[in-house]
Design a protein around this motif. Sequence first.
Motif, PDB file in Angstrom:
ATOM      1  N   SER A  25       0.826  -1.210   0.000  1.00 13.15           N
ATOM      2  CA  SER A  25       0.000   0.000   0.000  1.00 13.15           C
ATOM      3  C   SER A  25       0.859   1.257   0.000  1.00 13.15           C
ATOM      4  CB  SER A  25      -0.931  -0.001   1.218  1.00 13.15           C
ATOM      5  OG  SER A  25      -1.764  -1.139   1.225  1.00 13.15           O
ATOM      6  N   ILE A  26       1.945   1.249   0.766  1.00  8.86           N
ATOM      7  CA  ILE A  26       2.862   2.401   0.791  1.00  8.86           C
ATOM      8  C   ILE A  26       3.499   2.604  -0.572  1.00  8.86           C
ATOM      9  CG2 ILE A  26       5.037   3.254   1.738  1.00  8.86           C
ATOM     10  CD1 ILE A  26       4.279   1.962   4.401  1.00  8.86           C
ATOM     11  N   VAL A  27       3.945   1.515  -1.190  1.00  8.59           N
ATOM     12  CA  VAL A  27       4.570   1.615  -2.524  1.00  8.59           C
ATOM     13  C   VAL A  27       3.584   2.186  -3.526  1.00  8.59           C
ATOM     14  CG1 VAL A  27       5.521   0.284  -4.442  1.00  8.59           C
ATOM     15  CG2 VAL A  27       6.239  -0.229  -2.102  1.00  8.59           C
ATOM     16  N   ASP A  28       2.356   1.701  -3.489  1.00  9.65           N
ATOM     17  CA  ASP A  28       1.352   2.174  -4.440  1.00  9.65           C
ATOM     18  C   ASP A  28       1.005   3.644  -4.188  1.00  9.65           C
ATOM     19  OD1 ASP A  28      -0.612   1.375  -6.608  1.00  9.65           O
ATOM     20  OD2 ASP A  28      -1.983   2.164  -5.093  1.00  9.65           O
ATOM     21  N   ALA A  29       0.881   4.039  -2.907  1.00  8.38           N
ATOM     22  CA  ALA A  29       0.587   5.434  -2.574  1.00  8.38           C
ATOM     23  C   ALA A  29       1.716   6.351  -3.044  1.00  8.38           C
ATOM     24  CB  ALA A  29       0.362   5.582  -1.076  1.00  8.38           C
ATOM     25  N   LEU A  30       2.972   5.910  -2.866  1.00  3.37           N
ATOM     26  CA  LEU A  30       4.113   6.700  -3.340  1.00  3.37           C
ATOM     27  C   LEU A  30       4.112   6.813  -4.861  1.00  3.37           C
ATOM     28  CD1 LEU A  30       7.004   5.438  -1.024  1.00  3.37           C
ATOM     29  CD2 LEU A  30       5.868   7.675  -0.980  1.00  3.37           C
ATOM     30  N   LEU A  31       3.716   5.734  -5.536  1.00  3.35           N
ATOM     31  CA  LEU A  31       3.641   5.758  -6.995  1.00  3.35           C
ATOM     32  C   LEU A  31       2.659   6.828  -7.470  1.00  3.35           C
ATOM     33  CD1 LEU A  31       4.156   4.576  -9.836  1.00  3.35           C
ATOM     34  CD2 LEU A  31       2.354   2.903  -9.356  1.00  3.35           C
ATOM     35  N   HIS A  32       1.474   6.853  -6.855  1.00  7.79           N
ATOM     36  CA  HIS A  32       0.475   7.844  -7.233  1.00  7.79           C
ATOM     37  C   HIS A  32       0.964   9.268  -6.929  1.00  7.79           C
ATOM     38  CE1 HIS A  32      -2.088   4.277  -7.315  1.00  7.79           C
ATOM     39  NE2 HIS A  32      -2.962   4.988  -7.998  1.00  7.79           N
ATOM     40  N   THR A  33       1.625   9.436  -5.793  1.00 14.15           N
ATOM     41  CA  THR A  33       2.113  10.768  -5.424  1.00 14.15           C
ATOM     42  C   THR A  33       3.201  11.239  -6.378  1.00 14.15           C
ATOM     43  OG1 THR A  33       1.648  10.216  -3.101  1.00 14.15           O
ATOM     44  CG2 THR A  33       3.012  12.146  -3.524  1.00 14.15           C
ATOM     45  N   LEU A  34       4.107  10.343  -6.770  1.00 14.77           N
ATOM     46  CA  LEU A  34       5.164  10.700  -7.715  1.00 14.77           C
ATOM     47  C   LEU A  34       4.588  11.054  -9.086  1.00 14.77           C
ATOM     48  CD1 LEU A  34       7.886   8.046  -6.801  1.00 14.77           C
ATOM     49  CD2 LEU A  34       7.906  10.503  -6.281  1.00 14.77           C
ATOM     50  N   LEU A  35       3.497  10.405  -9.462  1.00 16.10           N
ATOM     51  CA  LEU A  35       2.844  10.749 -10.722  1.00 16.10           C
ATOM     52  C   LEU A  35       2.317  12.181 -10.687  1.00 16.10           C
ATOM     53  CD1 LEU A  35       0.871   7.465 -11.549  1.00 16.10           C
ATOM     54  CD2 LEU A  35       2.883   8.364 -12.724  1.00 16.10           C
TER      55      LEU A  35
END
Length: 237
Positions: free
Chosen positions: A78-88
């Motif tokens: 979940s943290i990895v996915d949240a960071l992915l969305h934030t970096l986008l």
Amino acid sequence: MTTIPKMLVNILTGDQSITYTGCLTQVAFVMLSSYWENFLLAVMAYDRYVAICHPLRYTVIMKPCLCVLLVLVSLFVSIVDALLHTLLLLRLSFCRDPEIPQFFCEFAQVIKLSCSDTFTDNLIILIAVCVFAGVPLSGIIFSYIQIVSSVLRMPSSGGKQKAFSTCGSHLSVVCLFYGTGAGVYISSAVTDSSKKTAVASVMYTVVPQILNPFIYSLRNRDMKVALRNLMDRIASV
């Protein structure tokens, strides 16, 4: 609950603004909590599946170390996915002062306000949703198919009732979580009304979190007695 504190501050102060950093932080925590709950619901479905379909092996399969590992893996993904969305979001640019038609920074609404090319962002989001949301949902559906099949083979009605009682609270939360989530995206797709979309978002981000403690506590005997007494009082008025 990641959006409620800021929402209450906005209501009390009358200031509806949010900083760019604050918006990104809110997006990250909203995505983190949503995906983590998504994975935890799948883990709980697997727990119910083992408890009903393999009751004699439950303590052997669902060891404390496995439960902790499943929770930690769910949190990490979940943290990895949240960071992915934030970096986008960080790679996007905004040509004007954006006004989000929501009471919080909703990821899809923020992307719509960008003046950059968002095709890649939308494609990555679609893939991430299909993988990180579709896989847990498929696991929940598979678990309940096996549970229903096992319950229907039980000879005693008491065993069936106990099995359904075990799954009742979890199934209610699953329906509430995915039902309100689907309602948000369906309403945003079929209507251009920001008011209706905001109302649907409240149903998705606030209502399930408020109702979850009550749903899970309904298995508590004291809670059932208190609720029954309340309903009797209401009926007698």
